[in-house]
Design an enzyme around this catalytic site. Sequence first.
Site, PDB file in Angstrom:
ATOM      1  CB  ILE A 117       1.523   5.061 -13.300  1.00 19.42           C
ATOM      2  CG1 ILE A 117       2.345   6.259 -13.788  1.00 19.42           C
ATOM      3  CG2 ILE A 117       1.770   3.853 -14.194  1.00 19.42           C
ATOM      4  CD1 ILE A 117       3.851   6.046 -13.717  1.00 19.42           C
TER       5      ILE A 117
ATOM      6  CB  ALA B 139       1.982  -0.215  -5.169  1.00 22.38           C
TER       7      ALA B 139
ATOM      8  CE1 TYR C  19      11.118   5.257  -6.933  1.00 28.47           C
ATOM      9  CE2 TYR C  19      12.623   6.016  -8.639  1.00 28.47           C
ATOM     10  CZ  TYR C  19      11.358   5.615  -8.248  1.00 28.47           C
ATOM     11  OH  TYR C  19      10.344   5.559  -9.176  1.00 28.47           O
TER      12      TYR C  19
END
Length: 251
Positions: free
Chosen positions: A18, A91, A155
């Site tokens: 991305i 990132a 996450y």
Amino acid sequence: MADLMNGAVVVTGGSRGIGASISIELAKLGFHVACLSRSGDLPDASALDDAASKRLTGVRCDITDSASVHEVFSGLSKKLGQPIVGLVNNAGVHLQGPSATFALADYERVMTTNATSVLLMSQAAYPHLRESGSALIVNIGSFYDKLGVKGNLAYCASKAAVGAMSRCLAVEWARDGIRVVNIAPGYIETDLNREELNEGALQAFLKKRIPAGGPGKTEDIGRLAAMLFQLPRSFLTGETLYVDGGQGMAL
């Protein structure tokens, strides 16, 4: 907008996936782009003309290390020959496992890479962005920020933090002419996960589960991020834009 287009944008994780797509789309618009990564590599710019390719600069940086981040910013504007008018915090890392036994070291790595780095980068960029008078920070979160996903506590928590940080920075820095927008992708096919996403069972599941019919492309995120940079002094700030093909809202 002409003045903004003469500026530079810093993209973390800008060499692949991305981040590479965002970097390329920004270079197409005329921005000079610093593509930060541990390797310092450039994204594949074969689709760009020579002029746009020359607007991409690979920069080696550990975004989890404050000294490394501040060292990069200390000479970046001079290196690029342009004022810094934007930052893309892209990132990240994705580690998963059962919450009952998930290693604290892995949890801290996810939180540091995905969330703490957003603060480090934003703080280092702040003086430059404030000086520009009209600047934008784009954070790349995830639609996991609003979901409960087995084995993904770290996450999900890290991406929820990115959304919260985006709102706080948007409110605090609005008077400095700095907007902050959080893009929250769903499943996006990249060179890192293409084989996995096209595996039979998962491919069939995603085609059925995602209303749009399957995963998105990196270009979907790259073009959206680039579009946001074409809206200087916009009233849009502090929002999370979900780009998940409708998956996060579908029953």
